[in-house]
Write a protein that holds these residues in place. Sequence first.
Motif, PDB file in Angstrom:
ATOM      1  N   CYS A 197     -48.081  18.655 -24.045  1.00  0.00           N
ATOM      2  CA  CYS A 197     -46.824  19.388 -23.832  1.00  0.00           C
ATOM      3  C   CYS A 197     -45.771  18.740 -24.729  1.00  0.00           C
ATOM      4  O   CYS A 197     -45.538  17.536 -24.634  1.00  0.00           O
ATOM      5  N   SER A 198     -45.148  19.544 -25.580  1.00  0.00           N
ATOM      6  CA  SER A 198     -44.164  18.980 -26.516  1.00  0.00           C
ATOM      7  C   SER A 198     -42.957  18.425 -25.758  1.00  0.00           C
ATOM      8  O   SER A 198     -42.330  17.456 -26.184  1.00  0.00           O
ATOM      9  N   LEU A 199     -42.659  19.027 -24.610  1.00  0.00           N
ATOM     10  CA  LEU A 199     -41.521  18.548 -23.818  1.00  0.00           C
ATOM     11  C   LEU A 199     -41.839  17.174 -23.207  1.00  0.00           C
ATOM     12  O   LEU A 199     -41.037  16.238 -23.316  1.00  0.00           O
ATOM     13  N   CYS A 204     -38.501  21.849 -25.092  1.00  0.00           N
ATOM     14  CA  CYS A 204     -39.798  22.513 -25.224  1.00  0.00           C
ATOM     15  C   CYS A 204     -39.756  23.397 -26.458  1.00  0.00           C
ATOM     16  O   CYS A 204     -38.869  24.237 -26.590  1.00  0.00           O
ATOM     17  N   HIS A 205     -40.716  23.207 -27.361  1.00  0.00           N
ATOM     18  CA  HIS A 205     -40.688  23.941 -28.634  1.00  0.00           C
ATOM     19  C   HIS A 205     -40.830  25.449 -28.423  1.00  0.00           C
ATOM     20  O   HIS A 205     -40.376  26.235 -29.240  1.00  0.00           O
ATOM     21  N   VAL A 222     -51.839  22.565 -18.548  1.00  0.00           N
ATOM     22  CA  VAL A 222     -51.722  21.435 -19.479  1.00  0.00           C
ATOM     23  C   VAL A 222     -51.863  20.102 -18.735  1.00  0.00           C
ATOM     24  O   VAL A 222     -51.890  20.061 -17.506  1.00  0.00           O
ATOM     25  N   ASN A 282     -42.636  18.152 -16.005  1.00  0.00           N
ATOM     26  CA  ASN A 282     -43.192  18.166 -17.373  1.00  0.00           C
ATOM     27  C   ASN A 282     -42.979  16.815 -18.056  1.00  0.00           C
ATOM     28  O   ASN A 282     -42.223  16.687 -19.026  1.00  0.00           O
ATOM     29  N   CYS A 321     -47.287  29.194 -26.000  1.00  0.00           N
ATOM     30  CA  CYS A 321     -47.488  27.743 -25.925  1.00  0.00           C
ATOM     31  C   CYS A 321     -48.895  27.429 -26.439  1.00  0.00           C
ATOM     32  O   CYS A 321     -49.892  27.749 -25.798  1.00  0.00           O
ATOM     33  N   GLU A 371     -35.346  26.711 -19.495  1.00  0.00           N
ATOM     34  CA  GLU A 371     -35.622  25.816 -20.634  1.00  0.00           C
ATOM     35  C   GLU A 371     -35.125  26.411 -21.950  1.00  0.00           C
ATOM     36  O   GLU A 371     -35.201  25.767 -22.999  1.00  0.00           O
ATOM     37  N   TYR A 417     -48.873  30.742 -17.733  1.00  0.00           N
ATOM     38  CA  TYR A 417     -48.917  30.825 -19.202  1.00  0.00           C
ATOM     39  C   TYR A 417     -50.343  30.890 -19.748  1.00  0.00           C
ATOM     40  O   TYR A 417     -50.543  30.921 -20.962  1.00  0.00           O
TER      41      TYR A 417
HETATM   42 FE1  SF4 Z   1     -44.780  22.139 -22.372  1.00  0.00          FE
HETATM   43 FE2  SF4 Z   1     -43.233  24.092 -23.284  1.00  0.00          FE
HETATM   44 FE3  SF4 Z   1     -45.876  24.423 -23.229  1.00  0.00          FE
HETATM   45 FE4  SF4 Z   1     -44.481  24.359 -20.928  1.00  0.00          FE
HETATM   46  S1  SF4 Z   1     -44.329  25.885 -22.530  1.00  0.00           S
HETATM   47  S2  SF4 Z   1     -46.382  23.301 -21.378  1.00  0.00           S
HETATM   48  S3  SF4 Z   1     -42.852  22.878 -21.449  1.00  0.00           S
HETATM   49  S4  SF4 Z   1     -44.747  22.918 -24.462  1.00  0.00           S
END
Ligand code: SF4
Length: 317
Positions: free
Chosen positions: A89-91, A175-176, A64, A117, A269, A203, A29
Amino acid sequence: MVKNEHMDYAYEIQKLKRQKNVIILAHYYQTGDIQDIADFVGDSLALSQKAASNDADIILFAGVRFMAETAKILSPGKKVLLPDMNAGCSLADSCKAEDFKKFLDENPGRTVITYVNTNVDIKVLSDIICTSSNAVKIIESLPPDEKIIFAPDRNLGNYILNKTGRDIIVWNGSCHVHEEFSLEAILKLKNENPEAKVIVHPECELPVRMIADFIGSTSALLQFTKKDNAKCYIVATEPGILHQMMKANPLKKYIPAPPKDSTCGCSECSFMKLITLEKIFKCLRDEKPEIVIDPEIILKAQKPILRMMKISEKLGL
Ligand code: SF4
Ligand code: 13P
């Protein structure tokens, strides 16, 4: 440092890497320029495996915080650097240790499987860690009557539950980024590109998973586009992965799945995108920010991660 518009960060990073015996690990990512200067690019499982076994003195994690923490837990003797500590990480943050402990007390006698995560304080409460690459296989490796708690992602959890038919209670986190994909917009794209295959990360929400031609982790999605003979894909995961897909098969077409709010750009992200070449350069130069974890916590968090590594190795993952 004053920003130097003329500095060639990629070149300076390569120089520092050699001087300091650094390995740069990057998640799919990350932006393409970062993936291109990394020594290794992969999904969460492959990155953990690489973090556990390499000859470098310093690991710089382009990803992250939970990923860099996992690298530190697996290689406690190495210096692990994360170019921006705000890369959360929002998750992971949807599962707080205090609430999770209460949840475990309310549901005793279950094996606690958590997705990588998560923050370290959740890992120490877990029996086995998993990633999206190995979650189904890890659960299938357990005795069929074993009762399970899965946290924190409700979509991955429900996907595993349906796949395995096991007795699993799923934590309600998400996860947002992956919950942002619009079913309507994907269907519209599919209508305009009838030859396209829809490929989806687990996800994502159920309605998006239901129209998928293929569901898998980021590396599984990449492998699918390499081996499959379609010419066009609608890709429902963070669009950073498109960089490797295009490198592998430049003649195919890859369409990022659009988010529900077409004006927000929120299928990216924002945490992953906090990392930049400039921050990587400064981080290597100054050897900070560094991931520091209490050695006792490292020992506790190592157990469930090593269990995952062992099962994965046995299964050839
Ligand atoms: Fe976290 Fe979603 Fe970003 Fe992966 S994509 S790091 S699960 S917020
Ligand atoms: P994988 O790298 O396991 O595909 O996970 C995706 C993700 O959300 C990482 O943050």
